[in-house]
Scaffold this motif. Structure first.
Motif, PDB file in Angstrom:
ATOM      1  N   UNK A 212       0.855  -1.449  -0.127  1.00 48.28           N
ATOM      2  CA  UNK A 212      -0.133   0.119  -0.106  1.00 48.28           C
ATOM      3  C   UNK A 212       1.157   1.069  -0.174  1.00 48.28           C
ATOM      4  N   UNK A 213       1.490   2.122  -1.200  1.00 50.69           N
ATOM      5  CA  UNK A 213       2.242   3.380  -0.960  1.00 50.69           C
ATOM      6  C   UNK A 213       1.491   3.843   0.160  1.00 50.69           C
ATOM      7  N   UNK A 214       0.614   4.188  -0.159  1.00 52.69           N
ATOM      8  CA  UNK A 214       0.396   5.570   1.082  1.00 52.69           C
ATOM      9  C   UNK A 214       0.701   5.101   2.568  1.00 52.69           C
ATOM     10  N   UNK A 215       0.279   4.045   2.760  1.00 52.10           N
ATOM     11  CA  UNK A 215      -0.068   3.859   4.301  1.00 52.10           C
ATOM     12  C   UNK A 215       0.287   4.480   5.448  1.00 52.10           C
ATOM     13  N   UNK A 216       2.043   5.445   4.671  1.00 51.59           N
ATOM     14  CA  UNK A 216       2.609   5.525   6.376  1.00 51.59           C
ATOM     15  C   UNK A 216       2.265   7.147   6.130  1.00 51.59           C
ATOM     16  N   UNK A 217       2.021   7.911   4.928  1.00 54.22           N
ATOM     17  CA  UNK A 217       2.420   9.021   5.103  1.00 54.22           C
ATOM     18  C   UNK A 217       1.088   9.728   5.512  1.00 54.22           C
ATOM     19  N   UNK A 226      -8.681   3.683   7.037  1.00 52.45           N
ATOM     20  CA  UNK A 226      -9.303   2.478   6.374  1.00 52.45           C
ATOM     21  C   UNK A 226      -8.697   1.454   6.101  1.00 52.45           C
ATOM     22  N   UNK A 227      -7.254   1.546   6.295  1.00 52.26           N
ATOM     23  CA  UNK A 227      -7.039  -0.366   5.282  1.00 52.26           C
ATOM     24  C   UNK A 227      -6.511  -0.425   6.967  1.00 52.26           C
ATOM     25  N   UNK A 228      -6.282   0.118   7.970  1.00 50.16           N
ATOM     26  CA  UNK A 228      -6.068  -0.825   8.815  1.00 50.16           C
ATOM     27  C   UNK A 228      -7.084  -1.293   8.876  1.00 50.16           C
ATOM     28  N   UNK A 229      -8.154  -0.680   9.762  1.00 50.98           N
ATOM     29  CA  UNK A 229      -9.490  -1.488   9.956  1.00 50.98           C
ATOM     30  C   UNK A 229      -9.987  -2.887   8.820  1.00 50.98           C
ATOM     31  N   UNK A 230      -9.681  -2.483   7.787  1.00 46.28           N
ATOM     32  CA  UNK A 230     -10.115  -4.264   6.275  1.00 46.28           C
ATOM     33  C   UNK A 230      -9.269  -4.887   7.200  1.00 46.28           C
ATOM     34  N   UNK A 236      -4.934  -9.785   9.880  1.00 49.02           N
ATOM     35  CA  UNK A 236      -4.205  -8.939   9.020  1.00 49.02           C
ATOM     36  C   UNK A 236      -3.660  -7.837  10.080  1.00 49.02           C
ATOM     37  N   UNK A 237      -2.370  -7.567  10.436  1.00 52.17           N
ATOM     38  CA  UNK A 237      -2.153  -6.517  10.276  1.00 52.17           C
ATOM     39  C   UNK A 237      -0.611  -5.832   9.467  1.00 52.17           C
ATOM     40  N   UNK A 238      -1.116  -4.392   9.475  1.00 51.14           N
ATOM     41  CA  UNK A 238      -0.239  -3.927   8.483  1.00 51.14           C
ATOM     42  C   UNK A 238       1.096  -3.661   8.986  1.00 51.14           C
ATOM     43  N   UNK A 239       2.527  -3.373   8.281  1.00 47.85           N
ATOM     44  CA  UNK A 239       3.402  -3.238   8.072  1.00 47.85           C
ATOM     45  C   UNK A 239       3.409  -1.887   8.251  1.00 47.85           C
ATOM     46  N   UNK A 240       3.793  -1.242   9.335  1.00 47.26           N
ATOM     47  CA  UNK A 240       3.750   0.641   8.176  1.00 47.26           C
ATOM     48  C   UNK A 240       5.844   0.320   8.629  1.00 47.26           C
ATOM     49  N   UNK A 241       6.618   0.712   6.858  1.00 47.47           N
ATOM     50  CA  UNK A 241       7.682   0.488   6.641  1.00 47.47           C
ATOM     51  C   UNK A 241       7.897   2.041   6.653  1.00 47.47           C
ATOM     52  N   UNK A 242       9.270   2.145   6.807  1.00 53.42           N
ATOM     53  CA  UNK A 242      10.110   3.751   7.049  1.00 53.42           C
ATOM     54  C   UNK A 242      10.091   4.508   5.675  1.00 53.42           C
ATOM     55  N   UNK A 247       2.839  -2.367   4.296  1.00 53.49           N
ATOM     56  CA  UNK A 247       2.647  -4.336   3.884  1.00 53.49           C
ATOM     57  C   UNK A 247       2.051  -5.360   4.941  1.00 53.49           C
ATOM     58  N   UNK A 248       1.449  -6.126   4.160  1.00 58.08           N
ATOM     59  CA  UNK A 248       0.985  -7.400   4.573  1.00 58.08           C
ATOM     60  C   UNK A 248       1.360  -8.398   3.380  1.00 58.08           C
ATOM     61  N   UNK A 249       1.393  -9.803   4.208  1.00 56.51           N
ATOM     62  CA  UNK A 249       1.504 -10.628   3.257  1.00 56.51           C
ATOM     63  C   UNK A 249       1.065 -11.785   3.539  1.00 56.51           C
ATOM     64  N   UNK A 250       0.142 -12.022   2.829  1.00 60.21           N
ATOM     65  CA  UNK A 250      -1.491 -13.467   2.637  1.00 60.21           C
ATOM     66  C   UNK A 250      -0.913 -13.762   3.855  1.00 60.21           C
TER      67      UNK A 250
END
Length: 250
Positions: A212-217, A226-230, A236-242, A247-250
């Motif tokens: 998810x390109x913009x997740x951490x901005x 929205x995506x964290x809740x989804x 699943x827990x979304x990893x926010x990258x620096x 990032x999610x690995x299914x």
């Protein structure tokens, strides 16, 4: 090749020259042994890192061939993460999807780095390309009626790629793969990105990569929320990258 990488683009800067001067002053205060492995650009400043992607020859050749402006060069680390995810997707069942390909630069770098023409993967690239007044999608520089043809031409030699014009998620009902091993979502709009996940997530195979390109901005926090809740609703827990991606690995 230099061990350091300085991009020219930082977002949200009011006084660019003052900011860049301060960055250089900060880095000059480091001990000599730590003033290596410096990365500065795309709203990230770090030092003493290996920056291994800088020594990835196929990736750097593709970047040099296709990243032409300051933004495309400054987001090199983001693009390297996409290449890493795509390489991992090669080992899983399913095709590649990018929702919001824009000018197609990152996707073309992926294609060249992994030599996609010699794989069994198809790459589906979606975008509106032209901005429609009142659309919830962000209006990006260069969006115009001619952009679609320009991106098609960029991928003319990539037989495994399909450039598809349409609004996500609706266009996914017309053409999209049954199985996905790499999914990149970059539409700067929460409703459209959730719509893409609703259509495509179940098709992502176990071990498939979702970026998810913009997740951490910060300016795109609505997407993050929205995506964290989804994803949380599905366990699943979304990893926010620096670099600002999720990032999610299914």
């Amino acid at each position: 090749m230099s061990e350091n990488y300085f991009g020219s683009i930082f977002f949200g800067i009011a006084r660019r020259n003052d900011f860049l001067s301060a960055v250089h002053s900060l880095l000059n205060s480091l001990r000599p042994e730590w003033n290596r492995g410096v990365f500065a650009g795309d709203n990230l400043i770090t030092f003493g890192k290996n920056l291994s992607f800088r020594f990835d020859k196929p990736f750097m050749r593709a970047l040099e061939a296709h990243a032409h402006d300051g933004v495309e060069k400054s987001i090199i680390w983001r693009t390297a993460i996409l290449v890493w995810a795509a390489r991992n997707g090669l080992r899983r069942d399913g095709d590649f999807v990018e929702c919001g390909c824009y000018r197609g630069t990152s996707a073309r770098i992926i294609c060249d780095t992994i030599d996609i023409n010699n794989t069994n993967k198809a790459f589906y690239l979606y975008d509106m390309f032209d901005y429609r007044e009142g659309s919830p999608h962000a209006k990006m520089p260069g969006m115009c009626p001619e952009l679609y043809d320009e991106v098609c031409q960029k991928f003319a030699s990539i037989k495994r790629a399909s450039v598809i014009k349409g609004e996500v998620p609706d266009i996914l009902n017309s053409v999209s793969p049954d199985r996905i091993s790499f999914l990149h979502i970059d539409m700067n709009n929460a409703a459209s990105e959730i719509g893409a996940l609703n259509r495509l997530f179940e098709r992502v195979t176990p071990g498939g990569m979702i970026v998810l390109d913009d997740y951490g901005y910060l300016p795109y926090r609505a997407q993050r929320d929205a995506e964290r809740q989804w994803f949380a609703e599905r366990g699943y827990d979304v990893m926010e990258l620096p670099k600002g991606q999720g990032l999610v690995i299914k």
